[in-house]
Design a protein around this motif. Structure first.
Motif, PDB file in Angstrom:
ATOM      1  N   THR A   1       0.833  -1.207   0.000  1.00 28.87           N
ATOM      2  CA  THR A   1       0.000   0.000   0.000  1.00 28.87           C
ATOM      3  C   THR A   1       0.866   1.255   0.000  1.00 28.87           C
ATOM      4  OG1 THR A   1      -1.773  -1.163   1.157  1.00 28.87           O
ATOM      5  CG2 THR A   1      -1.813   1.247   1.237  1.00 28.87           C
ATOM      6  N   GLU A   2       1.906   1.270   0.824  1.00 32.17           N
ATOM      7  CA  GLU A   2       2.802   2.422   0.866  1.00 32.17           C
ATOM      8  C   GLU A   2       3.522   2.615  -0.463  1.00 32.17           C
ATOM      9  OE1 GLU A   2       5.311   1.617   4.223  1.00 32.17           O
ATOM     10  OE2 GLU A   2       3.863   2.454   5.650  1.00 32.17           O
ATOM     11  N   ARG A   3       3.968   1.516  -1.065  1.00 40.78           N
ATOM     12  CA  ARG A   3       4.659   1.599  -2.358  1.00 40.78           C
ATOM     13  C   ARG A   3       3.703   2.118  -3.435  1.00 40.78           C
ATOM     14  NH1 ARG A   3       7.082  -2.920  -2.169  1.00 40.78           N
ATOM     15  NH2 ARG A   3       5.417  -4.202  -3.025  1.00 40.78           N
ATOM     16  N   PHE A   4       2.479   1.604  -3.441  1.00 41.56           N
ATOM     17  CA  PHE A   4       1.484   2.058  -4.411  1.00 41.56           C
ATOM     18  C   PHE A   4       1.210   3.550  -4.234  1.00 41.56           C
ATOM     19  CE2 PHE A   4      -2.900   3.147  -5.424  1.00 41.56           C
ATOM     20  CZ  PHE A   4      -2.933   2.824  -6.771  1.00 41.56           C
ATOM     21  N   THR A   5       1.044   3.991  -3.011  1.00 39.25           N
ATOM     22  CA  THR A   5       0.762   5.404  -2.720  1.00 39.25           C
ATOM     23  C   THR A   5       1.924   6.282  -3.170  1.00 39.25           C
ATOM     24  OG1 THR A   5      -0.622   4.786  -0.841  1.00 39.25           O
ATOM     25  CG2 THR A   5       0.188   7.046  -0.889  1.00 39.25           C
ATOM     26  N   ARG A   6       3.140   5.848  -2.869  1.00 40.10           N
ATOM     27  CA  ARG A   6       4.330   6.610  -3.269  1.00 40.10           C
ATOM     28  C   ARG A   6       4.435   6.669  -4.798  1.00 40.10           C
ATOM     29  NH1 ARG A   6       7.776   3.813  -0.572  1.00 40.10           N
ATOM     30  NH2 ARG A   6       8.268   2.416  -2.273  1.00 40.10           N
ATOM     31  N   ASP A   7       4.227   5.538  -5.459  1.00 40.94           N
ATOM     32  CA  ASP A   7       4.309   5.497  -6.925  1.00 40.94           C
ATOM     33  C   ASP A   7       3.228   6.358  -7.573  1.00 40.94           C
ATOM     34  OD1 ASP A   7       6.452   3.779  -6.665  1.00 40.94           O
ATOM     35  OD2 ASP A   7       5.325   1.977  -7.244  1.00 40.94           O
ATOM     36  N   GLU A   8       2.046   6.319  -7.020  1.00 36.77           N
ATOM     37  CA  GLU A   8       0.948   7.120  -7.572  1.00 36.77           C
ATOM     38  C   GLU A   8       1.211   8.616  -7.382  1.00 36.77           C
ATOM     39  OE1 GLU A   8      -2.361   8.167  -9.634  1.00 36.77           O
ATOM     40  OE2 GLU A   8      -1.307   6.245  -9.577  1.00 36.77           O
ATOM     41  N   LYS A   9       1.761   8.976  -6.236  1.00 31.18           N
ATOM     42  CA  LYS A   9       2.089  10.386  -6.000  1.00 31.18           C
ATOM     43  C   LYS A   9       3.161  10.856  -6.983  1.00 31.18           C
ATOM     44  CE  LYS A   9       3.497  13.739  -2.614  1.00 31.18           C
ATOM     45  NZ  LYS A   9       4.242  14.074  -1.478  1.00 31.18           N
ATOM     46  N   LEU A  10       4.165  10.035  -7.210  1.00 32.59           N
ATOM     47  CA  LEU A  10       5.218  10.375  -8.164  1.00 32.59           C
ATOM     48  C   LEU A  10       4.647  10.478  -9.575  1.00 32.59           C
ATOM     49  CD1 LEU A  10       8.186  10.930  -8.732  1.00 32.59           C
ATOM     50  CD2 LEU A  10       8.547   8.448  -8.834  1.00 32.59           C
ATOM     51  N   ARG A  11       3.757   9.581  -9.937  1.00 38.95           N
ATOM     52  CA  ARG A  11       3.107   9.626 -11.248  1.00 38.95           C
ATOM     53  C   ARG A  11       2.333  10.930 -11.414  1.00 38.95           C
ATOM     54  NH1 ARG A  11      -1.685   8.326 -12.540  1.00 38.95           N
ATOM     55  NH2 ARG A  11      -2.351   7.547 -14.525  1.00 38.95           N
ATOM     56  N   GLN A  12       1.609  11.340 -10.375  1.00 38.71           N
ATOM     57  CA  GLN A  12       0.861  12.595 -10.418  1.00 38.71           C
ATOM     58  C   GLN A  12       1.806  13.797 -10.540  1.00 38.71           C
ATOM     59  OE1 GLN A  12      -2.416  13.307 -10.588  1.00 38.71           O
ATOM     60  NE2 GLN A  12      -2.813  11.124 -10.794  1.00 38.71           N
ATOM     61  N   GLU A  13       2.912  13.764  -9.810  1.00 37.57           N
ATOM     62  CA  GLU A  13       3.892  14.853  -9.902  1.00 37.57           C
ATOM     63  C   GLU A  13       4.485  14.931 -11.298  1.00 37.57           C
ATOM     64  OE1 GLU A  13       6.849  14.697  -6.825  1.00 37.57           O
ATOM     65  OE2 GLU A  13       5.336  14.721  -5.235  1.00 37.57           O
ATOM     66  N   ARG A  14       4.755  13.776 -11.893  1.00 39.55           N
ATOM     67  CA  ARG A  14       5.264  13.768 -13.267  1.00 39.55           C
ATOM     68  C   ARG A  14       4.235  14.325 -14.231  1.00 39.55           C
ATOM     69  NH1 ARG A  14       7.884   7.853 -12.619  1.00 39.55           N
ATOM     70  NH2 ARG A  14       9.904   8.552 -11.825  1.00 39.55           N
ATOM     71  N   MET A  15       2.984  13.923 -14.059  1.00 37.66           N
ATOM     72  CA  MET A  15       1.930  14.417 -14.928  1.00 37.66           C
ATOM     73  C   MET A  15       1.836  15.941 -14.823  1.00 37.66           C
ATOM     74  SD  MET A  15      -2.099  13.258 -15.216  1.00 37.66           S
ATOM     75  CE  MET A  15      -1.698  11.718 -14.487  1.00 37.66           C
ATOM     76  N   ASP A  16       1.883  16.461 -13.614  1.00 34.24           N
ATOM     77  CA  ASP A  16       1.847  17.920 -13.411  1.00 34.24           C
ATOM     78  C   ASP A  16       3.053  18.592 -14.063  1.00 34.24           C
ATOM     79  OD1 ASP A  16      -0.503  17.670 -11.968  1.00 34.24           O
ATOM     80  OD2 ASP A  16       0.471  17.854 -10.011  1.00 34.24           O
ATOM     81  N   ALA A  17       4.233  18.006 -13.891  1.00 37.79           N
ATOM     82  CA  ALA A  17       5.451  18.591 -14.462  1.00 37.79           C
ATOM     83  C   ALA A  17       5.397  18.597 -15.986  1.00 37.79           C
ATOM     84  CB  ALA A  17       6.685  17.831 -13.978  1.00 37.79           C
ATOM     85  N   TYR A  18       4.975  17.484 -16.568  1.00 33.82           N
ATOM     86  CA  TYR A  18       4.908  17.406 -18.033  1.00 33.82           C
ATOM     87  C   TYR A  18       3.868  18.385 -18.585  1.00 33.82           C
ATOM     88  CZ  TYR A  18       7.393  12.933 -17.356  1.00 33.82           C
ATOM     89  OH  TYR A  18       8.289  11.954 -16.997  1.00 33.82           O
ATOM     90  N   GLY A  19       2.721  18.458 -17.919  1.00 34.67           N
ATOM     91  CA  GLY A  19       1.682  19.386 -18.365  1.00 34.67           C
ATOM     92  C   GLY A  19       2.108  20.839 -18.218  1.00 34.67           C
ATOM     93  N   SER A  20       2.755  21.152 -17.107  1.00 31.90           N
ATOM     94  CA  SER A  20       3.235  22.524 -16.894  1.00 31.90           C
ATOM     95  C   SER A  20       4.279  22.898 -17.938  1.00 31.90           C
ATOM     96  CB  SER A  20       3.838  22.674 -15.499  1.00 31.90           C
ATOM     97  OG  SER A  20       2.848  22.525 -14.524  1.00 31.90           O
ATOM     98  N   TYR A  21       5.156  21.962 -18.254  1.00 31.35           N
ATOM     99  CA  TYR A  21       6.181  22.246 -19.250  1.00 31.35           C
ATOM    100  C   TYR A  21       5.552  22.480 -20.624  1.00 31.35           C
ATOM    101  CZ  TYR A  21      10.351  21.908 -22.124  1.00 31.35           C
ATOM    102  OH  TYR A  21      11.348  22.174 -23.023  1.00 31.35           O
TER     103      TYR A  21
END
Length: 147
Positions: free
Chosen positions: A22-42
């Protein structure tokens, strides 16, 4: 009694594994969301920077006042800085070095828009940079595993 202790130990082990998953999934999902935000912002920053350089090209070639030309140049510098900041975030978050390299290439190509010598070269650069931004977005989407 031994069976009870063994059962408790096994149960504890399975619970720890479930918590770790559960912790790994939560961490991976948060990182995925951060990447999505970064790519969209760029991508958004690239579009804004490109728009400013298109506007600058027209002002410089079609008789904008010196004040307008200077104002457009300054706006371009500011938007390039915004794009670079967004790119640095992409660099820090993306595990895909080829995506980061393509992100830099898009920025460098957009840098050339206002330098086009004539309308034909300008139109070609405008079309090329539009396609490069679209390609970056598609490539970024693919790294995120989005449909």
């Amino acid at each position: 009694m031994l069976g009870t202790l063994l059962g408790a130990g096994v149960t504890h082990r399975f619970q720890l594994r479930a918590v770790e998953r559960t912790e790994r999934f939560t961490r991976d999902e948060k990182l995925r969301q951060e990447r999505m935000d970064a790519y969209g912002s760029y991508a958004g920053a690239l579009v804004n920077y490109r728009r400013a350089l298109v506007h600058r090209w027209f002002r410089e070639r079609e008789g904008g006042s010196p004040e307008e030309v200077t104002e457009n140049r300054m706006a371009g510098y500011e938007l390039r800085s915004v794009a670079q900041e967004a790119l640095f975030r992409v660099q820090m978050l993306s595990p895909d070095e080829s995506l980061v390299q393509r992100a830099w290439e898009v920025l460098l190509e957009i840098d050339q828009v206002h330098k086009a010598a004539d309308r034909e070269a300008f139109d070609a650069l405008r079309d090329t940079t539009r396609e490069l931004i679209k390609t970056f977005v598609t490539d970024a989407k693919n790294t995120l595993g989005l449909p």
